[in-house]
Design a protein around this motif. Structure first.
Motif, short mmCIF file in Angstrom:
data_model
loop_
_atom_site.label_atom_id
_atom_site.label_comp_id
_atom_site.label_asym_id
_atom_site.label_seq_id
_atom_site.Cartn_x
_atom_site.Cartn_y
_atom_site.Cartn_z
N ALA A 162 -4.74 -26.13 -10.06
CA ALA A 162 -3.63 -26.05 -10.65
C ALA A 162 -3.74 -26.50 -12.52
CB ALA A 162 -2.00 -26.33 -10.51
N LEU A 163 -5.01 -28.11 -12.77
CA LEU A 163 -4.92 -28.24 -13.96
C LEU A 163 -5.75 -27.18 -14.66
CD1 LEU A 163 -8.35 -29.86 -14.47
CD2 LEU A 163 -7.36 -30.66 -12.73
N HIS A 174 -5.38 -23.68 -14.83
CA HIS A 174 -4.58 -22.63 -14.66
C HIS A 174 -3.49 -22.78 -14.76
CE1 HIS A 174 -3.66 -21.42 -10.38
NE2 HIS A 174 -4.52 -22.42 -10.50
N SER A 175 -2.77 -21.79 -14.87
CA SER A 175 -0.91 -21.86 -14.64
C SER A 175 -0.61 -20.05 -13.52
CB SER A 175 -0.50 -21.59 -16.07
OG SER A 175 -0.71 -20.43 -16.57
N CYS A 214 1.00 -18.26 -10.83
CA CYS A 214 1.84 -18.24 -9.49
C CYS A 214 1.08 -19.10 -8.38
CB CYS A 214 2.77 -17.42 -9.37
SG CYS A 214 4.21 -17.10 -10.53
N ALA A 231 -3.71 -18.15 -7.32
CA ALA A 231 -5.11 -19.00 -8.72
C ALA A 231 -6.77 -17.81 -8.45
CB ALA A 231 -5.10 -20.50 -7.91
N HIS A 249 -7.69 -23.16 -19.80
CA HIS A 249 -6.57 -22.11 -19.07
C HIS A 249 -7.13 -21.03 -19.54
CE1 HIS A 249 -3.45 -19.49 -18.33
NE2 HIS A 249 -3.38 -18.87 -19.10
N THR A 292 -0.34 -29.43 -24.20
CA THR A 292 0.00 -28.85 -23.19
C THR A 292 1.53 -28.62 -23.00
OG1 THR A 292 1.05 -30.71 -24.71
CG2 THR A 292 -0.80 -31.81 -23.11
N ASP A 293 1.73 -27.78 -24.47
CA ASP A 293 3.25 -26.75 -23.73
C ASP A 293 2.79 -25.72 -22.88
OD1 ASP A 293 5.09 -28.63 -24.13
OD2 ASP A 293 4.67 -28.33 -26.76
N GLY A 294 1.49 -25.53 -22.99
CA GLY A 294 0.53 -24.37 -22.33
C GLY A 294 0.37 -23.15 -23.35
N GLN A 308 -0.97 -21.37 -26.10
CA GLN A 308 -2.77 -21.09 -26.40
C GLN A 308 -3.20 -21.64 -27.92
OE1 GLN A 308 -4.80 -17.12 -25.98
NE2 GLN A 308 -5.87 -17.76 -27.12
#
Length: 211
Positions: free
Chosen positions: A27-28, A30-31, A33, A37, A62, A125-127, A129
């Motif tokens: 998970a670290l 990608h984000s 569901c 993955a 990411h 860190t907030d996702g 880009q």
């Protein structure tokens, strides 16, 4: 001179697939569901984790896409080829094959189909880009060439971020496809040719995931 995936030297690289099954990225990286993955070969996964550990605090990898089924690759090839034919009436088959390979790999040598490539970017860190010069997956026409890793027509901030991305990924053993700043691979024929490896490690594979 940029070597494209349509270059005969790429398809001439010997392939000794080691049979590694696809694995889901942690998970670290990608984000996606749960259960969706991106899938890659283990050798690529391990190098992505190594690269992620080298990034400065607050900057994360990411991964948007990993393994791509053959049918999906064929659809992308067909769609982009159609765009080029519409924009360039009378284009010959050789030129069409050459231009198409700037953006999507011929099926026989496609790194994504081998589970040997990822499309990725950098996020905070907030996702959110970071600026890398143009949207991920933009074609050469859409981006006016800014999709090329070494494009000059990008901001200083984007250049810094591309350099940061390259330092981490190349340091972990991955290679970039120069027409797409976001595309990095390990173990495929393009990787073998550009690094001088005696053969590719990974060829086309179906989505058989390791337990």
């Amino acid at each position: 001179m940029t070597i494209l995936l349509s270059d005969p030297r790429v398809s001439a690289v010997p392939l000794h697939d080691d049979g590694e099954p696809l694995v889901a990225l942690p998970a670290l990286l990608h984000s996606a569901c749960p259960g969706s993955a991106p899938l890659v070969r283990p050798g690529l996964r391990d190098r992505l984790l190594e690269a992620a550990a080298e990034l400065p605090t607050g900057v994360l990898l990411h991964v948007v896409e990993g393994h791509r089924p053959v049918a999906d690759q064929q659809r992308i090839i067909a769609a982009y080829s159609a765009q080029l034919r519409a924009a360039r009436p009378g284009i010959g088959p050789d030129e069409l094959h050459h231009l198409t390979s700037r953006y999507v790999a011929p099926l026989a040598v496609a790194p994504h189909v081998a589970g040997a490539a990822v499309d990725l970017t950098l996020v905070d860190t907030d996702g959110t880009q970071l600026d890398l010069g143009c949207p991920l997956d933009a074609t050469p026409e859409q981006s006016r060439g800014r999709c090329y890793f070494a494009a000059a027509d990008i901001s200083r901030e984007a250049r810094v971020h591309r350099t940061l991305l390259a330092r981490a990924l190349a340091g972990a053993g991955l290679v970039n496809y120069p027409t797409e700043w976001w595309h990095w691979s390990f173990g495929d024929r393009y990787w073998a040719l550009t690094t001088g490896a005696p053969h590719a490690l990974y060829g086309p594979t179906e989505a058989r995931v390791a337990a």
